[in-house]
Design an enzyme around this catalytic site. Structure first.
Site, mmCIF file in Angstrom:
data_model
loop_
_atom_site.group_PDB
_atom_site.id
_atom_site.type_symbol
_atom_site.label_atom_id
_atom_site.label_comp_id
_atom_site.label_asym_id
_atom_site.label_seq_id
_atom_site.Cartn_x
_atom_site.Cartn_y
_atom_site.Cartn_z
ATOM 1 N N ARG A 60 0.810 -1.215 0.000
ATOM 2 C CA ARG A 60 0.000 0.000 0.000
ATOM 3 C C ARG A 60 0.843 1.264 0.000
ATOM 4 N NH1 ARG A 60 -4.245 -0.709 3.754
ATOM 5 N NH2 ARG A 60 -3.996 -2.827 3.007
ATOM 6 N N THR A 61 1.945 1.280 0.711
ATOM 7 C CA THR A 61 2.784 2.473 0.689
ATOM 8 C C THR A 61 3.348 2.699 -0.707
ATOM 9 O OG1 THR A 61 3.360 2.120 3.007
ATOM 10 C CG2 THR A 61 4.770 3.597 1.764
ATOM 11 N N LYS A 86 23.611 -9.523 -5.072
ATOM 12 C CA LYS A 86 24.909 -9.882 -5.639
ATOM 13 C C LYS A 86 26.043 -9.257 -4.840
ATOM 14 C CE LYS A 86 23.158 -10.270 -10.394
ATOM 15 N NZ LYS A 86 23.232 -9.658 -11.746
ATOM 16 N N ARG A 128 12.425 2.540 0.994
ATOM 17 C CA ARG A 128 12.121 1.748 2.192
ATOM 18 C C ARG A 128 13.275 0.781 2.411
ATOM 19 N NH1 ARG A 128 6.514 -0.903 3.979
ATOM 20 N NH2 ARG A 128 6.274 1.304 4.484
ATOM 21 N N HIS A 187 8.520 6.458 9.859
ATOM 22 C CA HIS A 187 7.715 6.302 8.642
ATOM 23 C C HIS A 187 6.975 7.630 8.492
ATOM 24 C CE1 HIS A 187 5.345 4.845 5.488
ATOM 25 N NE2 HIS A 187 4.758 3.820 6.025
#
Lengths: 309, 309, 309
Positions: free
Chosen positions: A60-61, A88, A110, A138
């Site tokens: 949703r974010t 990697k 994020r 947040h």
């Protein structure tokens, strides 16, 4: 919209001035009009490329940011760690510098490590928006939450807000506490003792173990999600027991002799932290939060883009 | 394009009137011209946001919808369950309401549960297009299939169509049966007895176990894919045996003393249900089906968008 | 930009003329100006649909192509094998023909099988760009690498370039050898004997086992990544030993009594094939390579699109 933010990044609410928050709210008011028009787009950022760099899963974010970006007419590229060079062995700084070399103007990030966007902001030129860093902050969630309180109750100042649930793992709680305090609200946290971090009272919030007392005190209850996927240790005996002692349901709210506004950052575990009759009631502003999320994120991106120039 | 559909959702072929199907076909004719021009886009839906919500993996259906949406100039967001809050315990209705709160106008949905889009349509305002619900319906596939028959043979009415293969697990078969019957075609299903559902004759279709007899009867053979990934139980002894008894190949078609049109919804298991010399022959309209899929989906999205207004 | 490429596909450097490479470079010069302007887009390909078909995971190459495509205003669709019908047993040709039936004009393809794009180019009409086929070729990487040498040193002709590391598994090395030779550079490969393919000297390159001697000889060192994820067999005892014998570090470079340009295709394993003080030094043009990648890919797509017409 002649004013400017005092910062070129949105790393957290902690470093944000009250004036910055107010400017974001006023700009979001205008964008909320935009997204409720038949033509939901504005050309504001059409020369800007934004990379959504998500090292942690999000639905949703990410969707909310992506819609905000597209409605500002920005060019959007998506980078997620699950199919990335991070696996990697590349460093975070190398990954981001590579993306920037492709002439990206803004990074929405994020990351599971607290402080990751702050680290990056010291090394790169692009605007950075923290979309959640571990259990730290947040900020856009706190902005949309406080914006939604302001919309519902007219003002945030003087309001009593109880944040209920898993405070320990919640960047939403921490960012909300900072935003509410900057805007003049009183804040209480409530949850099982095992889910309240030890430092929490040092933030100037009230602490309450009894959910009924918290609800009796507050004007707004922000009910957090039980994040089952984050709990490797058991912090409470069972979901059923959590629901019995901390679940917010209609019976409990009806017994209060007053009306309170109910919020939830989603996704809801119906029947655990919140009962369906509350989630779907007229006092719940949960879907308003989602709608406001797009407007607030449009405001943040729009305002940051003009700081860089 | 002055006419309107009698429905604001496309949930299945069953509830669609013959007039609605004809209107979709006539609109698709116009869009087929568009996508064969050098400039393949029209601005029709540029103020519309469409969410592709796929709770089940899909490649070609999703790609076809996405291209249809982009050629109508819609804004497109993609939501797939593999990285979604569905895994975090959210209900289907909450997930979709969240997406709608972000001001999405239309939802294209694939879900493993039969009836999922019908359930949603009773609770939300956006237009819903069913892109496949479990083993129930796959209406746009049936529309593009019958559209392709109409294109190849001039008309669907009066034609004999045999659907060959795994009828039991096939939403394509069910939706095709409804569409063909509404348009006046005769329908036969053919396959191993274990892959024919018991209720099938109640739908008014002929049932045939011998593939040669089915091919002798029909004008069009719609050869279904053996969906290995759906079969936890063995419905036939081996792929080799299936291919021997039900595979459609050139030798078999040459022995018929007539020409039939061959269709396949893809992806083809070459050498299993269909041999390469048939798949690549002039009688096969398999790639026309794919091309028509984009035009038919453009027509569906275009027509539904004007119903909501 | 009046000239045309002599080919409608970019399958490899081997089949490309020196004139084609020069035309790509001159076109990339113009696009490099574009992406450094505030308005980074041109409308050149706005009627073109490009499919990025990646049968192998990729982050930076895919991102670079996607940005190039968007800056040319093309419509972009992404197809990756991880959620594709390839897993359902479909042939490569069927998959691609399906995508083309949806009226795609150009295909950018990465595939694990050497020759896969060449095979396709014999069967389809769309322009194909090879974005890496197994251990065979990676032409756009070689173009951006040689473009970056030309930018840094004025010209490629007459320069001495050492390619250091895992030559055996590297399509980057092979494509670079072809491009450098066509442009008049001298090429040396250097690495552990187990990572040098036996045929390599037949390509007209010098072979050197001692990294110090390679560095003493060259003007430019292109240090390849140790691709741990490709090595099922052990080609050298340990990363630590590789780093000791073949790692390029500041101490080694300082001892040369001359300055050389350092390149790396990324992602870097810092401390393995390249030390941080070299990667971040003024002699490294690693981030220029990334930036030039977008411009060079814009040039390739732009030029190929006009060949098809």
């Amino acid at each position: 919209m002649g004013e400017q933010l005092s910062t070129k990044h949105l790393l957290g609410i902690k470093g944000l001035s009250t004036e910055d928050i107010q400017l974001i709210f006023e700009t979001a008011d205008e964008f909320k009009d935009v997204i409720n028009r038949p033509i939901k787009k504005v050309p504001s950022l059409r020369d800007i490329t934004i990379a959504n760099v998500f090292f942690e899963n999000s639905t949703r974010t990410k969707l909310s940011f992506e819609l905000a970006e597209k409605r500002l007419s920005a060019d959007v590229i998506n980078f997620s760690s699950s199919n990335s060079s991070v696996k990697k062995g590349e460093t975070l700084l190398d990954t981001v510098n590579n993306i920037l070399s492709m002439k990206v103007d803004m990074i929405v990030m994020r990351h599971s490590s607290p402080g990751a966007p702050h680290f990056l902001s010291r090394h790169i030129d692009a605007n950075i928006v923290n979309a959640g860093d571990g259990t730290h902050e947040h900020p856009t969630q706190a902005l949309l939450d406080t914006y939604s309180i302001r919309e519902k109750l007219g003002d945030v100042a003087g309001k009593k807000v109880a944040i209920i649930g898993d405070i320990l793992h919640s960047r939403v709680a921490i960012s909300n506490i900072f935003a509410l305090q900057k805007l003049g609200a009183e804040v209480m946290v409530c949850g099982p003792i095992t889910l309240l971090p030890k430092y929490i009272s040092s933030l100037g919030v009230k602490v309450e173990l009894d959910v009924r007392k918290a609800l009796e005190w507050c004007d707004v209850a922000n009910v957090l999600r039980i994040q089952l996927e984050r709990q490797h240790i058991k912090y409470f005996p069972s979901l059923r027991e959590y629901s019995l002692y901390y679940g917010v349901n209609k019976k409990l709210l009806d017994s209060l002799n007053k009306e309170i506004t109910v919020m939830h950052p989603g996704p809801i575990n119906r029947g655990v932290e919140l009962s369906s009759d509350v989630a779907d009631s007229e006092h719940a502003i949960i879907l308003d939060q989602v709608e406001n999320g797009v407007a607030v994120r449009m405001a943040v991106l729009y305002l940051l883009a003009s700081v860089s120039k």
